[in-house]
Design a protein around this motif. Structure first.
Motif, PDB file in Angstrom:
ATOM      1  N   VAL A  23      -4.531 -60.903  48.673  1.00  0.00           N
ATOM      2  CA  VAL A  23      -4.527 -60.127  47.430  1.00  0.00           C
ATOM      3  C   VAL A  23      -4.442 -58.621  47.648  1.00  0.00           C
ATOM      4  O   VAL A  23      -4.216 -57.882  46.698  1.00  0.00           O
ATOM      5  N   LEU A  24      -4.617 -58.168  48.872  1.00  0.00           N
ATOM      6  CA  LEU A  24      -4.598 -56.736  49.144  1.00  0.00           C
ATOM      7  C   LEU A  24      -3.180 -56.210  49.337  1.00  0.00           C
ATOM      8  O   LEU A  24      -2.291 -56.943  49.764  1.00  0.00           O
ATOM      9  N   ARG A  25      -3.023 -54.936  49.037  1.00  0.00           N
ATOM     10  CA  ARG A  25      -1.753 -54.256  49.339  1.00  0.00           C
ATOM     11  C   ARG A  25      -1.665 -54.028  50.844  1.00  0.00           C
ATOM     12  O   ARG A  25      -2.671 -54.061  51.545  1.00  0.00           O
ATOM     13  N   GLU A  26      -0.456 -53.749  51.311  1.00  0.00           N
ATOM     14  CA  GLU A  26      -0.230 -53.564  52.748  1.00  0.00           C
ATOM     15  C   GLU A  26      -1.122 -52.459  53.320  1.00  0.00           C
ATOM     16  O   GLU A  26      -1.691 -52.609  54.399  1.00  0.00           O
ATOM     17  N   THR A  27      -1.261 -51.362  52.597  1.00  0.00           N
ATOM     18  CA  THR A  27      -2.106 -50.261  53.083  1.00  0.00           C
ATOM     19  C   THR A  27      -3.575 -50.681  53.144  1.00  0.00           C
ATOM     20  O   THR A  27      -4.298 -50.290  54.058  1.00  0.00           O
ATOM     21  N   GLU A  28      -3.994 -51.499  52.199  1.00  0.00           N
ATOM     22  CA  GLU A  28      -5.380 -51.974  52.194  1.00  0.00           C
ATOM     23  C   GLU A  28      -5.631 -52.952  53.333  1.00  0.00           C
ATOM     24  O   GLU A  28      -6.715 -52.961  53.924  1.00  0.00           O
ATOM     25  N   VAL A  29      -4.631 -53.751  53.649  1.00  0.00           N
ATOM     26  CA  VAL A  29      -4.748 -54.678  54.784  1.00  0.00           C
ATOM     27  C   VAL A  29      -4.915 -53.889  56.076  1.00  0.00           C
ATOM     28  O   VAL A  29      -5.743 -54.234  56.923  1.00  0.00           O
ATOM     29  N   ARG A  30      -4.146 -52.805  56.210  1.00  0.00           N
ATOM     30  CA  ARG A  30      -4.293 -51.964  57.410  1.00  0.00           C
ATOM     31  C   ARG A  30      -5.691 -51.360  57.476  1.00  0.00           C
ATOM     32  O   ARG A  30      -6.283 -51.284  58.554  1.00  0.00           O
ATOM     33  N   GLU A  31      -6.229 -50.941  56.342  1.00  0.00           N
ATOM     34  CA  GLU A  31      -7.589 -50.403  56.313  1.00  0.00           C
ATOM     35  C   GLU A  31      -8.602 -51.478  56.691  1.00  0.00           C
ATOM     36  O   GLU A  31      -9.559 -51.206  57.418  1.00  0.00           O
ATOM     37  N   LEU A  32      -8.387 -52.690  56.208  1.00  0.00           N
ATOM     38  CA  LEU A  32      -9.267 -53.801  56.546  1.00  0.00           C
ATOM     39  C   LEU A  32      -9.209 -54.094  58.038  1.00  0.00           C
ATOM     40  O   LEU A  32     -10.243 -54.264  58.685  1.00  0.00           O
ATOM     41  N   ASP A  33      -8.004 -54.121  58.585  1.00  0.00           N
ATOM     42  CA  ASP A  33      -7.853 -54.355  60.026  1.00  0.00           C
ATOM     43  C   ASP A  33      -8.541 -53.252  60.833  1.00  0.00           C
ATOM     44  O   ASP A  33      -9.186 -53.529  61.850  1.00  0.00           O
ATOM     45  N   TYR A  34      -8.420 -52.013  60.361  1.00  0.00           N
ATOM     46  CA  TYR A  34      -9.083 -50.895  61.027  1.00  0.00           C
ATOM     47  C   TYR A  34     -10.597 -51.066  60.959  1.00  0.00           C
ATOM     48  O   TYR A  34     -11.294 -50.854  61.945  1.00  0.00           O
TER      49      TYR A  34
END
Length: 51
Positions: A23-34
């Motif tokens: 459900v997250l946007r691509e930028t949010e996924v990167r933040e989650l991975d970080y």
């Protein structure tokens, strides 16, 4: 963030991670991975298997 509350249980964290990625946007996924990297949490990038 719900993942902070489940991060003690690797299986549950992995399950919630994959639900969030859907459900997250691509930028949010990167933040989650970080965030996961910063927490030094390895969930091995694999979808969880249902027990």
């Amino acid at each position: 963030m719900i993942l902070e509350k489940v991060s003690f249980d690797k299986h549950l964290l992995q399950k919630e991670y994959w639900k969030a990625k859907q459900v997250l946007r691509e930028t949010e996924v990167r933040e989650l991975d970080y965030w996961l990297e910063k927490q030094r949490t390895d969930i091995s990038g694999q979808k969880p298997t249902c027990p």
